[in-house]
Design a protein around this motif. Sequence first.
Motif, short mmCIF file in Angstrom:
data_model
loop_
_atom_site.label_atom_id
_atom_site.label_comp_id
_atom_site.label_asym_id
_atom_site.label_seq_id
_atom_site.Cartn_x
_atom_site.Cartn_y
_atom_site.Cartn_z
N VAL A 1 0.84 -1.20 0.00
CA VAL A 1 0.00 0.00 0.00
C VAL A 1 0.87 1.25 0.00
O VAL A 1 0.61 2.21 -0.74
CB VAL A 1 -0.97 -0.01 1.19
N HIS A 2 1.93 1.25 0.81
CA HIS A 2 2.79 2.43 0.85
C HIS A 2 3.55 2.60 -0.46
O HIS A 2 3.78 3.74 -0.90
CB HIS A 2 3.75 2.34 2.04
N GLN A 3 3.92 1.50 -1.11
CA GLN A 3 4.54 1.62 -2.43
C GLN A 3 3.58 2.28 -3.42
O GLN A 3 3.98 3.12 -4.24
CB GLN A 3 4.94 0.24 -2.95
N LEU A 4 2.30 1.93 -3.33
CA LEU A 4 1.31 2.51 -4.24
C LEU A 4 1.03 3.97 -3.92
O LEU A 4 0.78 4.78 -4.82
CB LEU A 4 0.01 1.70 -4.20
N VAL A 5 1.07 4.33 -2.64
CA VAL A 5 0.92 5.74 -2.26
C VAL A 5 2.07 6.55 -2.86
O VAL A 5 1.86 7.63 -3.44
CB VAL A 5 0.89 5.88 -0.73
N ILE A 6 3.28 6.02 -2.73
CA ILE A 6 4.44 6.71 -3.28
C ILE A 6 4.39 6.71 -4.81
O ILE A 6 4.68 7.73 -5.47
CB ILE A 6 5.74 6.04 -2.79
N GLY A 7 3.97 5.59 -5.39
CA GLY A 7 3.84 5.53 -6.85
C GLY A 7 2.84 6.53 -7.39
O GLY A 7 3.07 7.15 -8.43
N GLN A 8 1.72 6.70 -6.68
CA GLN A 8 0.74 7.69 -7.11
C GLN A 8 1.31 9.10 -7.05
O GLN A 8 1.07 9.92 -7.94
CB GLN A 8 -0.52 7.59 -6.24
N ALA A 9 2.09 9.38 -5.98
CA ALA A 9 2.70 10.70 -5.88
C ALA A 9 3.67 10.96 -7.02
O ALA A 9 3.76 12.08 -7.54
CB ALA A 9 3.43 10.82 -4.54
N LEU A 10 4.38 9.92 -7.45
CA LEU A 10 5.38 10.08 -8.50
C LEU A 10 4.78 10.16 -9.89
O LEU A 10 5.33 10.83 -10.78
CB LEU A 10 6.37 8.91 -8.45
N THR A 11 3.64 9.47 -10.12
CA THR A 11 3.10 9.38 -11.48
C THR A 11 1.76 10.08 -11.66
O THR A 11 1.37 10.38 -12.80
CB THR A 11 2.87 7.90 -11.86
N GLY A 12 1.06 10.34 -10.56
CA GLY A 12 -0.27 10.91 -10.67
C GLY A 12 -1.36 9.88 -10.90
O GLY A 12 -2.54 10.23 -10.94
N HIS A 13 -1.00 8.60 -11.03
CA HIS A 13 -1.97 7.54 -11.29
C HIS A 13 -2.22 6.73 -10.02
O HIS A 13 -1.27 6.24 -9.39
CB HIS A 13 -1.49 6.60 -12.39
N ALA A 14 -3.47 6.56 -9.65
CA ALA A 14 -3.82 5.69 -8.54
C ALA A 14 -3.94 4.26 -9.04
O ALA A 14 -4.74 3.97 -9.93
CB ALA A 14 -5.14 6.12 -7.90
N ALA A 15 -3.14 3.36 -8.48
CA ALA A 15 -3.08 1.99 -8.97
C ALA A 15 -3.57 0.99 -7.91
O ALA A 15 -3.16 -0.17 -7.93
CB ALA A 15 -1.66 1.64 -9.39
#
Length: 393
Positions: free
Chosen positions: A377-391
């Motif tokens: 979940v934290h990887q996805l939170v960080i990923g969303q911050a970096l890309t703008g996409h919620a995954a």
Amino acid sequence: MPRTQTPTRPLELFATDHLVSEEDRAMQATVRRFVDDRIRPEIGAWFETGTMPAREIAPELGRLGLLGMHLEGYGCAGTSATAYGLACLELEAGDSGLRSLVSVQGSLAMFAIWKHGSEEQKQEWLPRMAAGEAIGCFGLTEPDFGSNPADMRTRATRDGSDWVLQGTKMWITNGSVADVAVVWAQTDDGVRGFVVPTDTPGFSAPEITRKLSLRASVTSELVLDNVRLPDSAVLPGAKGLSGPLSCLNEARFGIVFGALGAARDCLETAIDYAQGREIFARALSSYQLTQAKFADMALELGKGMLLALHLGRLKDEGLLSPQQVSLGKLNNVREAIAIARECRTVLGAAGITLEFPILRHANNLESVLTYEGTSEVHQLVIGQALTGHAAFR
């Protein structure tokens, strides 16, 4: 082989005390003494028997000002966020279960009431909770819904001027010893929070046993069987998932520091053991492979500490974002559990016993790795911050 210089403790290499105020260091030292004097002599037995005398320990924590310590008013100490983080570090150096008791009390149950509650709710509960006279728990996770709380099944329905709660919560720290539960439920108006005295008819909290992790911690199920509450039980300031998520962010911040306490305790234990353990007529600590392990672990511990202190400063300045807390939780817990496992190898067979804290910490960190948001979940939170996409879905 004689030593050529006096050994340095791992965090001394990073001079992190230089980054902390004298007042915050004094609080940290107080908590460390409490853990050394009160917790360490007992924690192995508590872990082995799967017990934690929470009702006995809570007032002692209250007298030290550790419960809700970073909150203002209502008997709370009003310390800096950094002081709270450093206290969590020292508590978890004792045991993750001890830090969990303090985190759930202060950052989840008390914070929910302090941030979202009515003045009546605050006056009724916060002073007693700050003193450790009343224990709180936080009911969000359900048997089938952990990372996706939006789909929770617990429901609160109107019945005249009252609310009736029906549902089940799972993996609730402090549940079986709590005097009050902050419970989140679906309503016709979205997710709402409720302050539930645990002596309310229909409320029960059977304890979860046979755990292999967080054994020195009270973990429970919450069963809400037509629990009837007055309208005054609703947290008026929390509507939707932003309410419980704001509380989780507070708890995650404490974990950023707390996990480092477990890691530091493991590393210091392993270094001390290796200094006195002879292998082929030499101290284990004098071998290159052992020193390489220590160097790598000290590096990760120090980097985690620098990150934690930076996040503490941001929080004290009101600038900390949830994504930054995810950075800290993901990195520091992941590195802490790696350090614990590596330290176990230094101790060999001795590392699996309760004579030493290392495997106890490693087992506990398996829970810390997944509660308050899994690593994924934290990887996805960080990923969303970096890309703008919620995954997430």
